[in-house]
Design a protein around this motif. Structure first.
Motif, PDB file in Angstrom:
ATOM      1  N   ALA A  83       0.878  -1.204   0.044  1.00 48.14           N
ATOM      2  CA  ALA A  83      -0.057  -0.023   0.014  1.00 48.14           C
ATOM      3  C   ALA A  83       0.981   1.219   0.102  1.00 48.14           C
ATOM      4  O   ALA A  83       0.545   2.173  -0.679  1.00 48.14           O
ATOM      5  CB  ALA A  83      -0.871  -0.006   1.231  1.00 48.14           C
ATOM      6  N   ARG A  92      -3.792   5.485  -5.804  1.00 50.97           N
ATOM      7  CA  ARG A  92      -4.359   5.235  -4.782  1.00 50.97           C
ATOM      8  C   ARG A  92      -5.347   4.157  -4.840  1.00 50.97           C
ATOM      9  O   ARG A  92      -5.634   3.504  -3.672  1.00 50.97           O
ATOM     10  CB  ARG A  92      -5.333   6.790  -4.528  1.00 50.97           C
ATOM     11  CG  ARG A  92      -4.535   7.777  -4.124  1.00 50.97           C
ATOM     12  CD  ARG A  92      -5.329   9.116  -3.713  1.00 50.97           C
ATOM     13  NE  ARG A  92      -4.249  10.178  -3.517  1.00 50.97           N
ATOM     14  CZ  ARG A  92      -4.612  11.237  -2.976  1.00 50.97           C
ATOM     15  NH1 ARG A  92      -6.017  11.637  -2.762  1.00 50.97           N
ATOM     16  NH2 ARG A  92      -3.828  12.320  -2.902  1.00 50.97           N
ATOM     17  N   PRO A  93      -6.141   3.860  -5.749  1.00 50.84           N
ATOM     18  CA  PRO A  93      -6.932   2.460  -5.681  1.00 50.84           C
ATOM     19  C   PRO A  93      -5.980   1.382  -5.261  1.00 50.84           C
ATOM     20  O   PRO A  93      -6.516   0.411  -4.391  1.00 50.84           O
ATOM     21  CB  PRO A  93      -7.320   2.180  -7.092  1.00 50.84           C
ATOM     22  CG  PRO A  93      -7.314   3.780  -7.787  1.00 50.84           C
ATOM     23  CD  PRO A  93      -6.096   4.447  -6.977  1.00 50.84           C
ATOM     24  N   ARG A  96      -5.269   1.631  -1.629  1.00 49.05           N
ATOM     25  CA  ARG A  96      -6.498   1.388  -0.708  1.00 49.05           C
ATOM     26  C   ARG A  96      -6.679  -0.370  -0.736  1.00 49.05           C
ATOM     27  O   ARG A  96      -7.013  -0.707   0.323  1.00 49.05           O
ATOM     28  CB  ARG A  96      -7.785   1.769  -1.561  1.00 49.05           C
ATOM     29  CG  ARG A  96      -7.862   3.371  -1.092  1.00 49.05           C
ATOM     30  CD  ARG A  96      -9.170   3.764  -1.696  1.00 49.05           C
ATOM     31  NE  ARG A  96      -9.245   5.201  -1.570  1.00 49.05           N
ATOM     32  CZ  ARG A  96      -9.095   6.014  -2.632  1.00 49.05           C
ATOM     33  NH1 ARG A  96      -8.934   5.607  -3.872  1.00 49.05           N
ATOM     34  NH2 ARG A  96      -9.133   7.387  -2.316  1.00 49.05           N
ATOM     35  N   TYR A  97      -6.309  -0.944  -1.938  1.00 51.76           N
ATOM     36  CA  TYR A  97      -6.505  -2.306  -1.734  1.00 51.76           C
ATOM     37  C   TYR A  97      -5.404  -2.941  -0.730  1.00 51.76           C
ATOM     38  O   TYR A  97      -5.805  -4.105  -0.143  1.00 51.76           O
ATOM     39  CB  TYR A  97      -6.061  -3.176  -3.297  1.00 51.76           C
ATOM     40  CG  TYR A  97      -7.000  -3.090  -4.339  1.00 51.76           C
ATOM     41  CD1 TYR A  97      -8.599  -3.241  -3.722  1.00 51.76           C
ATOM     42  CD2 TYR A  97      -7.067  -2.443  -5.400  1.00 51.76           C
ATOM     43  CE1 TYR A  97      -9.426  -3.224  -4.716  1.00 51.76           C
ATOM     44  CE2 TYR A  97      -8.068  -2.395  -6.368  1.00 51.76           C
ATOM     45  CZ  TYR A  97      -9.100  -2.464  -6.003  1.00 51.76           C
ATOM     46  OH  TYR A  97     -10.337  -2.433  -6.902  1.00 51.76           O
ATOM     47  N   ILE A  99      -4.153  -1.572   1.905  1.00 53.46           N
ATOM     48  CA  ILE A  99      -4.870  -1.067   3.271  1.00 53.46           C
ATOM     49  C   ILE A  99      -5.747  -2.036   3.688  1.00 53.46           C
ATOM     50  O   ILE A  99      -5.804  -2.709   4.611  1.00 53.46           O
ATOM     51  CB  ILE A  99      -5.018   0.287   3.326  1.00 53.46           C
ATOM     52  CG1 ILE A  99      -3.821   1.254   3.199  1.00 53.46           C
ATOM     53  CG2 ILE A  99      -5.938   0.604   4.701  1.00 53.46           C
ATOM     54  CD1 ILE A  99      -4.359   2.860   2.893  1.00 53.46           C
ATOM     55  N   PHE A 100      -6.806  -2.317   2.598  1.00 54.79           N
ATOM     56  CA  PHE A 100      -8.015  -3.323   2.914  1.00 54.79           C
ATOM     57  C   PHE A 100      -7.290  -4.749   3.235  1.00 54.79           C
ATOM     58  O   PHE A 100      -7.843  -5.222   4.206  1.00 54.79           O
ATOM     59  CB  PHE A 100      -8.794  -3.466   1.847  1.00 54.79           C
ATOM     60  CG  PHE A 100      -9.933  -2.402   1.854  1.00 54.79           C
ATOM     61  CD1 PHE A 100     -10.525  -1.910   2.884  1.00 54.79           C
ATOM     62  CD2 PHE A 100     -10.127  -1.651   0.455  1.00 54.79           C
ATOM     63  CE1 PHE A 100     -11.296  -0.724   2.649  1.00 54.79           C
ATOM     64  CE2 PHE A 100     -10.666  -0.681   0.460  1.00 54.79           C
ATOM     65  CZ  PHE A 100     -11.596   0.113   1.416  1.00 54.79           C
ATOM     66  N   CYS A 158      -7.558   5.192   4.638  1.00 58.13           N
ATOM     67  CA  CYS A 158      -7.770   4.439   3.449  1.00 58.13           C
ATOM     68  C   CYS A 158      -8.579   5.374   2.643  1.00 58.13           C
ATOM     69  O   CYS A 158      -8.231   5.250   1.459  1.00 58.13           O
ATOM     70  CB  CYS A 158      -8.565   3.262   3.964  1.00 58.13           C
ATOM     71  SG  CYS A 158      -9.015   2.236   2.573  1.00 58.13           S
ATOM     72  N   ARG A 159      -9.506   6.187   3.138  1.00 59.50           N
ATOM     73  CA  ARG A 159     -10.337   7.015   2.451  1.00 59.50           C
ATOM     74  C   ARG A 159      -9.413   7.716   1.238  1.00 59.50           C
ATOM     75  O   ARG A 159      -9.635   7.964   0.132  1.00 59.50           O
ATOM     76  CB  ARG A 159     -11.192   7.877   3.148  1.00 59.50           C
ATOM     77  CG  ARG A 159     -12.260   8.421   1.945  1.00 59.50           C
ATOM     78  CD  ARG A 159     -13.339   9.091   2.999  1.00 59.50           C
ATOM     79  NE  ARG A 159     -14.221   9.905   2.085  1.00 59.50           N
ATOM     80  CZ  ARG A 159     -14.665  11.232   2.046  1.00 59.50           C
ATOM     81  NH1 ARG A 159     -14.089  11.832   3.114  1.00 59.50           N
ATOM     82  NH2 ARG A 159     -15.555  11.600   1.271  1.00 59.50           N
ATOM     83  N   ARG A 160      -8.396   8.815   1.789  1.00 60.54           N
ATOM     84  CA  ARG A 160      -7.596   9.609   1.091  1.00 60.54           C
ATOM     85  C   ARG A 160      -6.317   8.863   0.400  1.00 60.54           C
ATOM     86  O   ARG A 160      -6.040   9.023  -0.586  1.00 60.54           O
ATOM     87  CB  ARG A 160      -7.313  10.792   1.832  1.00 60.54           C
ATOM     88  CG  ARG A 160      -8.229  11.620   2.158  1.00 60.54           C
ATOM     89  CD  ARG A 160      -7.984  12.981   2.660  1.00 60.54           C
ATOM     90  NE  ARG A 160      -6.661  13.677   1.948  1.00 60.54           N
ATOM     91  CZ  ARG A 160      -5.723  14.198   2.648  1.00 60.54           C
ATOM     92  NH1 ARG A 160      -5.746  14.300   3.929  1.00 60.54           N
ATOM     93  NH2 ARG A 160      -4.712  14.659   1.803  1.00 60.54           N
ATOM     94  N   ALA A 161      -6.122   7.750   1.119  1.00 64.74           N
ATOM     95  CA  ALA A 161      -4.957   7.149   0.678  1.00 64.74           C
ATOM     96  C   ALA A 161      -3.581   7.883   0.144  1.00 64.74           C
ATOM     97  O   ALA A 161      -2.958   7.534  -0.782  1.00 64.74           O
ATOM     98  CB  ALA A 161      -5.237   5.868  -0.255  1.00 64.74           C
ATOM     99  N   VAL A 166      -0.652   6.960   4.495  1.00 64.75           N
ATOM    100  CA  VAL A 166      -0.320   5.433   4.372  1.00 64.75           C
ATOM    101  C   VAL A 166       0.958   5.034   5.063  1.00 64.75           C
ATOM    102  O   VAL A 166       0.963   4.252   5.638  1.00 64.75           O
ATOM    103  CB  VAL A 166      -0.449   5.242   2.887  1.00 64.75           C
ATOM    104  CG1 VAL A 166      -0.054   3.900   2.640  1.00 64.75           C
ATOM    105  CG2 VAL A 166      -1.794   5.194   2.200  1.00 64.75           C
TER     106      VAL A 166
END
Length: 191
Positions: A83, A92-93, A96-97, A99-100, A158-161, A166
């Protein structure tokens, strides 16, 4: 004094500025490492005082579940590192992955640890069973609290990443990993 040295003195953070993420997270990380170090030190000293008691307590633990949890947490650290790499690349996508993934694996760690606790408690083992189990539950419970806090921190960024967020969350998450990597052999393996 050079301009860089003057700027470093004015900021007040010194070497902390060279670390990834917000400098305040490093103050938190260093203080948490001291707390865990003191806990582990107390555990080790008490083990020397009560070796038979600690050997008996250790043999009652499920080192297979703890080993699985080690793999889960280290893999979550890898996801968090991915991440960070994605955030630095501006993706950023993918950040986010990662982080998820780290959050999901952190959640799995919690589920496995709670299953381990349920088994121990079901066998009549608790905080007051022996000094071994008092320290075991305090250490692992304190760590479990940090896993939960780490998941919350990851969720917040996560939202802004963004890069800084991060990096900050990942630094904390890696501290959680590091502490478990030290705790696992001390609690479960070293005789």
């Amino acid at each position: 004094m050079s301009t860089a040295e003057c700027e470093q003195q004015e900021s007040g953070w010194g070497i902390l500025e060279d670390l990834p993420g917000d400098p305040m997270i490093w103050v938190l990380i260093f203080s948490e490492l001291v707390a865990f170090g003191l806990f582990l030190g107390a555990f080790s000293v008490t083990r020397v005082i009560h070796p038979a008691l600690f050997a008996a307590g250790q043999s009652a633990l499920d080192s297979n579940l703890a080993g699985l949890n080690t793999v889960v947490l280290v893999t979550s650290g890898w996801a968090a590192a991915k991440a960070t790499k994605a955030a630095r690349a501006g993706d950023r996508p993918m950040a986010r992955y990662g982080i998820f993934g780290a959050m999901a694996l952190g959640g799995l760690f919690i589920v496995i640890k709670l299953a381990e606790y349920a088994d121990e408690i079901g066998r009549g083992v608790g905080l007051e069973t022996s000094p071994f189990f008092t320290l075991y539950f305090l250490l692992t419970g304190f760590h479990l609290l940090h896993v939960g806090l780490g998941i919350v921190i990851l969720a917040v960024v996560c939202r802004r990443a963004g890069i800084s967020g991060v990096e900050t969350a990942t630094a904390f998450w890696h501290m959680v990993d590091l502490v478990w990597i030290v705790m696992f052999p001390v609690l479960y393996l070293v005789k």
